[in-house]
Design an enzyme around this catalytic site. Structure first.
Site, PDB file in Angstrom:
ATOM      1  N   ASP A  49       0.838  -1.196   0.000  1.00  0.00           N
ATOM      2  CA  ASP A  49       0.000   0.000   0.000  1.00  0.00           C
ATOM      3  C   ASP A  49       0.878   1.254   0.000  1.00  0.00           C
ATOM      4  O   ASP A  49       1.957   1.246  -0.601  1.00  0.00           O
ATOM      5  CB  ASP A  49      -0.934  -0.025   1.212  1.00  0.00           C
ATOM      6  CG  ASP A  49      -2.305   0.542   0.913  1.00  0.00           C
ATOM      7  OD1 ASP A  49      -2.389   1.769   0.730  1.00  0.00           O
ATOM      8  OD2 ASP A  49      -3.282  -0.222   0.875  1.00  0.00           O
ATOM      9  N   HIS A  85      -3.719   5.775   3.585  1.00  0.00           N
ATOM     10  CA  HIS A  85      -4.493   4.600   3.198  1.00  0.00           C
ATOM     11  C   HIS A  85      -3.906   3.310   3.754  1.00  0.00           C
ATOM     12  O   HIS A  85      -4.624   2.461   4.304  1.00  0.00           O
ATOM     13  CB  HIS A  85      -4.573   4.539   1.669  1.00  0.00           C
ATOM     14  CG  HIS A  85      -5.511   3.508   1.140  1.00  0.00           C
ATOM     15  ND1 HIS A  85      -5.104   2.229   0.827  1.00  0.00           N
ATOM     16  CD2 HIS A  85      -6.834   3.565   0.853  1.00  0.00           C
ATOM     17  CE1 HIS A  85      -6.137   1.540   0.365  1.00  0.00           C
ATOM     18  NE2 HIS A  85      -7.201   2.324   0.367  1.00  0.00           N
ATOM     19  N   ASN A 182     -14.146  -0.135  -6.993  1.00  0.00           N
ATOM     20  CA  ASN A 182     -15.208   0.688  -6.401  1.00  0.00           C
ATOM     21  C   ASN A 182     -16.039   1.492  -7.391  1.00  0.00           C
ATOM     22  O   ASN A 182     -16.701   2.428  -6.979  1.00  0.00           O
ATOM     23  CB  ASN A 182     -14.583   1.705  -5.418  1.00  0.00           C
ATOM     24  CG  ASN A 182     -13.988   1.047  -4.204  1.00  0.00           C
ATOM     25  OD1 ASN A 182     -14.317  -0.073  -3.868  1.00  0.00           O
ATOM     26  ND2 ASN A 182     -13.085   1.742  -3.554  1.00  0.00           N
ATOM     27  N   SER A 247     -11.356  -1.815  -0.539  1.00  0.00           N
ATOM     28  CA  SER A 247     -10.115  -1.804   0.246  1.00  0.00           C
ATOM     29  C   SER A 247     -10.385  -2.372   1.628  1.00  0.00           C
ATOM     30  O   SER A 247      -9.684  -3.268   2.119  1.00  0.00           O
ATOM     31  CB  SER A 247      -9.599  -0.374   0.424  1.00  0.00           C
ATOM     32  OG  SER A 247      -8.875   0.081  -0.669  1.00  0.00           O
TER      33      SER A 247
END
Length: 436
Positions: A49, A85, A182, A247
């Site tokens: 990430d 994130h 998404n 996520s």
């Protein structure tokens, strides 16, 4: 921008008071009950990430030394989260709730260890780089001993290098989870990474256990997990955020695997995944699937109580790995460092017996093809259009809607999603009060 997408919605700061009470997904999954049996202790989960902040109060003591693949121009290392994130995904997996004397945010597997693997920002990756970075990261994580590899990012493109890296991780005994994407409320295009054979593709459900409207759907979806209004530790100014996205669902799927593996440390990756499928939630029985939530919603509490037959140790329980077996294997690195940094094989070495004229022609042709591809990519970027073909080599990639470029920029209000519940992906009678 090409290379990756943070598959979570915008993060909204959350007040620290009554944090645990806002974590509905832990109640739905009966976390306290599970923690009497397993907390994920002894299992390392790699978080590929934007970096993970080990100083977040709810992650202290859980974050290991990892690897930084970001360019030298990027400040810090894998312990510096340039977006917030990665810390959020680590918080959903292994948050300890220790902030304020136990008033912080918990992850589903608070005893697991986090291996941070920092990727470049989308702006720092070119058309050819996305899959290469993912491949290096996956190989590094597998060689570093991560049983579970969590990729709450999307991007790159399916190719033999990426497929080979996933297959390599599987051969090393790891499980790879990735978010399906998404953008279902805008376009139907699943994440190329999640669709790679051997990757467990994760969709998101809301409080009513239906597919979240933003969660992508299709034959690539394998499983689902909660992913709406998720309160967790993160890298924002307050250290707490509320987000929605695949996520988040991916992080919970990874944490579920960690819980099961901690209870049964001698099981192989195939057996852990098979038990996850054996104990899957509505609407399937682990043998059937639909395009909204795959085989169903993960239920680690059931897996810990009554796992069923874990099955053969060496047989992958999902059908897509057979496709990966046809991909040409890439060289297996000899060490963790080599896995992360070994350059791609120089295929021109195979042609050294050819005369110089032939070699020159090959390189001219390759250069022309590269120029055409790059020009085509530039057009895609300028027009900001997504490729219509799900197997397109260079999909356009951006941040998720509303995602700020860095925590310092603050978090704007998250985009409004209608209440989950569209589609017929759970049977009648299952509602918001149903346990996962």
């Amino acid at each position: 921008m090409l290379g990756l997408l943070l598959v979570g919605a915008a993060a909204v700061p959350v007040q620290a008071a009554s944090t645990r009470e806002q974590q509905w997904f832990l109640d739905a999954m009966k976390a306290e009950q599970m923690w009497k049996t397993s907390t994920g202790k002894g299992i390392t989960v790699a978080v590929i990430d934007t970096g993970v902040d080990p100083d977040n109060p709810d992650l202290k003591g859980r974050v290991l030394k990892g690897k930084d693949f970001a360019p030298d121009s990027r400040v810090g290392d894998e312990h510096t989260d340039y977006d917030g994130h990665g810390t959020g995904m680590a918080g959903l997996i292994a948050g300890t709730g220790k902030y304020g004397g136990g008033q912080g945010a918990f992850g589903l597997a608070p005893g697991a260890d986090i291996l941070p693997v920092r990727m470049p920002h989308p702006d720092e990756m070119g058309a050819f780089d996305g899959s290469g970075y993912f491949s290096k990261s996956i190989r590094y994580a597998a060689n570093a001993g991560a049983k579970v590899i969590n990729i709450s990012m999307s991007g790159g493109y399916r190719n033999p290098e990426l497929t080979g890296a996933v297959r390599y991780a599987w051969s090393k005994g790891s499980l790879v989870f990735a978010g399906i994407g998404n953008d279902a409320d805008k376009t139907h295009k699943v994440s190329e990474l999640a669709a790679t054979p051997g990757v467990v593709a994760v969709a998101a459900v809301g409080k009513n256990l239906r597919r979240a409207p933003f969660s992508q759907y299709g034959p690539e979806v394998d499983i689902a997990a909660p992913g709406v209004d998720m309160v967790h530790a993160c890298g924002g100014k307050t250290g707490l955020c509320k987000t929605s996205g695949t996520s988040d669902a991916t992080a919970l799927a990874s944490a579920s695997a960690a819980l099961i593996w901690s209870k049964h440390p001698t099981w192989t990756n195939n057996q852990v995944l098979r038990v996850m499928l054996n104990t899957i939630g509505a609407p399937t029985d682990g043998a059937k699937r639909n395009d909204s939530i795959g085989y169903g919603i993960v239920r680690p509490r059931v897996a810990l109580q009554n796992p069923g037959d874990p099955g053969p140790a060496d047989e992958y329980p999902l059908p897509d790995l057979a496709a990966a077996a046809s991909a040409p294997p890439s060289p297996e690195p000899s060490s963790v460092t080599d896995a992360a940094e070994a350059p791609a094989k120089d295929k021109s070495a195979e042609e050294t017996s050819s005369d110089s004229k032939t070699n020159t022609s090959v390189w001219i042709a390759f250069g022309a093809l590269s120029l055409v591809l790059l020009c085509g990519t530039a057009v895609v970027l300028v027009r900001k259009r997504r490729a219509a073909n799900a197997a397109a080599l260079f999909p356009t990639v951006t941040h998720s809607p509303g995602q700020p470029p860095s925590p310092a920029a603050g978090f704007p209000n998250a985009p409004h999603y209608p209440p989950p519940g569209s589609g017929s992906d759970i049977p009648p009678g299952r509602g918001p009060d149903a346990a996962v």
